[in-house]
Write an enzyme that holds these catalytic residues in place. Structure first.
Site, PDB file in Angstrom:
ATOM      1  N   TYR A 144       2.415   7.343   0.604  1.00  0.00           N
ATOM      2  CA  TYR A 144       1.808   8.718  -0.052  1.00  0.00           C
ATOM      3  C   TYR A 144       0.653   7.869  -0.859  1.00  0.00           C
ATOM      4  O   TYR A 144      -0.364   8.809  -1.864  1.00  0.00           O
ATOM      5  CB  TYR A 144       2.829   8.581  -1.334  1.00  0.00           C
ATOM      6  CG  TYR A 144       3.222   7.867  -2.515  1.00  0.00           C
ATOM      7  CD1 TYR A 144       4.205   7.194  -2.231  1.00  0.00           C
ATOM      8  CD2 TYR A 144       2.085   7.935  -3.802  1.00  0.00           C
ATOM      9  CE1 TYR A 144       4.228   6.578  -3.056  1.00  0.00           C
ATOM     10  CE2 TYR A 144       2.258   6.751  -4.648  1.00  0.00           C
ATOM     11  CZ  TYR A 144       3.744   6.190  -4.901  1.00  0.00           C
ATOM     12  OH  TYR A 144       4.178   5.376  -5.734  1.00  0.00           O
ATOM     13  N   HIS A 145      -0.323   6.620  -0.509  1.00  0.00           N
ATOM     14  CA  HIS A 145      -1.411   6.903  -1.150  1.00  0.00           C
ATOM     15  C   HIS A 145      -2.763   7.203   0.118  1.00  0.00           C
ATOM     16  O   HIS A 145      -2.975   7.397   1.236  1.00  0.00           O
ATOM     17  CB  HIS A 145      -1.237   4.986  -1.168  1.00  0.00           C
ATOM     18  CG  HIS A 145      -0.571   4.107  -2.269  1.00  0.00           C
ATOM     19  ND1 HIS A 145      -1.705   4.491  -3.817  1.00  0.00           N
ATOM     20  CD2 HIS A 145       0.540   4.397  -2.204  1.00  0.00           C
ATOM     21  CE1 HIS A 145      -0.296   3.584  -4.422  1.00  0.00           C
ATOM     22  NE2 HIS A 145       0.361   3.249  -3.470  1.00  0.00           N
TER      23      HIS A 145
END
Length: 66
Positions: free
Chosen positions: A65-66
């Protein structure tokens, strides 16, 4: 990463509150936004994210999710 994922999922299954996932090496933290989601680290940018409702983890995802 299979063993790391299974260890975290086993812990998540046993958790009664999100804070039960605040274990050494899990890098547990709350995420911003609604609904309230939480995250534990698996490896590098990979995380298991989840919501909690009535003592159970719901909407469990394995994601980068980065």
């Amino acid at each position: 990463m299979h063993k790391r994922i299974l260890r975290r999922l086993d812990s998540l299954n046993a958790a009664v509150t999100p804070e039960d996932m605040n274990l050494p090496g899990f890098n547990y933290h709350q995420l911003e936004g609604k609904p309230q989601r939480y995250s534990v680290s698996v490896n590098g940018p990979w995380r298991i994210t989840f919501e909690f409702e009535d003592g159970d983890a719901i909407v469990v995802d394995y994601e980068q999710y980065h």
